[in-house]
Design a protein around this motif. Sequence first.
Motif, mmCIF file in Angstrom:
data_model
loop_
_atom_site.group_PDB
_atom_site.id
_atom_site.type_symbol
_atom_site.label_atom_id
_atom_site.label_comp_id
_atom_site.label_asym_id
_atom_site.label_seq_id
_atom_site.Cartn_x
_atom_site.Cartn_y
_atom_site.Cartn_z
ATOM 1 N N CYS A 183 0.606 3.614 3.552
ATOM 2 C CA CYS A 183 1.057 3.368 4.670
ATOM 3 C C CYS A 183 2.489 2.559 4.771
ATOM 4 O O CYS A 183 3.150 2.325 5.471
ATOM 5 C CB CYS A 183 0.018 2.521 5.797
ATOM 6 S SG CYS A 183 -0.498 0.954 4.852
ATOM 7 N N HIS A 196 -8.077 -3.352 2.303
ATOM 8 C CA HIS A 196 -7.023 -2.558 3.271
ATOM 9 C C HIS A 196 -7.396 -1.020 2.955
ATOM 10 O O HIS A 196 -7.296 -0.152 3.700
ATOM 11 C CB HIS A 196 -5.946 -2.966 2.588
ATOM 12 C CG HIS A 196 -4.846 -2.020 3.211
ATOM 13 N ND1 HIS A 196 -4.335 -2.357 4.387
ATOM 14 C CD2 HIS A 196 -4.133 -1.041 2.770
ATOM 15 C CE1 HIS A 196 -3.392 -1.301 4.953
ATOM 16 N NE2 HIS A 196 -3.114 -0.631 3.593
ATOM 17 N N CYS A 242 0.951 -1.193 0.020
ATOM 18 C CA CYS A 242 -0.051 -0.137 -0.029
ATOM 19 C C CYS A 242 0.693 1.239 0.026
ATOM 20 O O CYS A 242 1.837 1.308 0.825
ATOM 21 C CB CYS A 242 -0.889 -0.056 1.231
ATOM 22 S SG CYS A 242 -1.862 1.588 1.529
ATOM 23 N N CYS A 289 -6.462 0.762 5.984
ATOM 24 C CA CYS A 289 -5.369 1.803 5.985
ATOM 25 C C CYS A 289 -5.658 2.978 6.846
ATOM 26 O O CYS A 289 -6.614 3.308 7.110
ATOM 27 C CB CYS A 289 -5.286 2.256 4.586
ATOM 28 S SG CYS A 289 -3.633 3.057 4.147
ATOM 29 N N PRO A 290 -4.413 3.449 7.801
ATOM 30 C CA PRO A 290 -4.762 4.286 8.931
ATOM 31 C C PRO A 290 -5.414 5.482 8.374
ATOM 32 O O PRO A 290 -6.326 5.948 9.114
ATOM 33 C CB PRO A 290 -3.288 4.561 9.071
ATOM 34 C CG PRO A 290 -2.579 3.394 9.055
ATOM 35 C CD PRO A 290 -3.215 2.623 7.732
HETATM 36 ZN ZN LIG Z 1 -2.416 1.150 3.628
#
Ligand SMILES: [Zn+2]
Length: 156
Positions: A54, A63, A51, A68-69
Motif C-alpha cells: 500500500c 498491518h 509496506c 493493509c487494504p
Molecule cells: Zn500495506
Amino acid sequence: MFGPTVDALKSFCWKIRCPPKMKHFLWQLVTGCIAVKKNLQARGINGDICCARCDTDEESVNHVFFECPPALRVWALSKIPSNPAIFPTGSLFTNMDHLFWRIYPQLDDHQFAWILWYIWKGRNNKVFSNLDMDPRETIKLAETESTLWAEAQIVK
Ligand SMILES: [Zn+2]
C-alpha cells in the motif's frame, strides 16, 4: 493482558485443524516472529519499513494481515464476518483471539489459517517478485485448499 493470554494463543496454534507448516506459521504470527520489515528493523537490519503493498503505513505484523487494504478486502470476501469495531482491529492480539475463539456464528473449520497463509503469500509475491495478487484470488485459494485438506483428512 500479555503473558498467560499470549501463552494461550501460542498453545492453541498447535490445536488448529490445518497442516503442520501452517501451525508453525501461526505460532510465528502470534509470537510476532514473522519477517515483516518492522521486525527486521528491530533486529538491526536497515532499509525502508514502508509496506510494499500500500506504500502508506509501516509494515508491522498486524498491518500485513489485518490493516493493509488488500488484506482487508480478503477478510471482507471471506465467510468470517468483518466489523470494524470487533474484527479486524489495530491489535494483533485481539485479532488472533477473535479468529481462535470468538468468530460468531461459529465455523466448523479453521479456514482462517489458510486465509492468513495466503495473505502472507500475497505479501511475499509483492515484496520479492513485484506481483500483485488479487484479493479474490487469495480467498479462492484459501477456500479451495482448506476444503481439499479437510477432504484428505476424511480419506485418511
Ligand atoms: Zn500495506
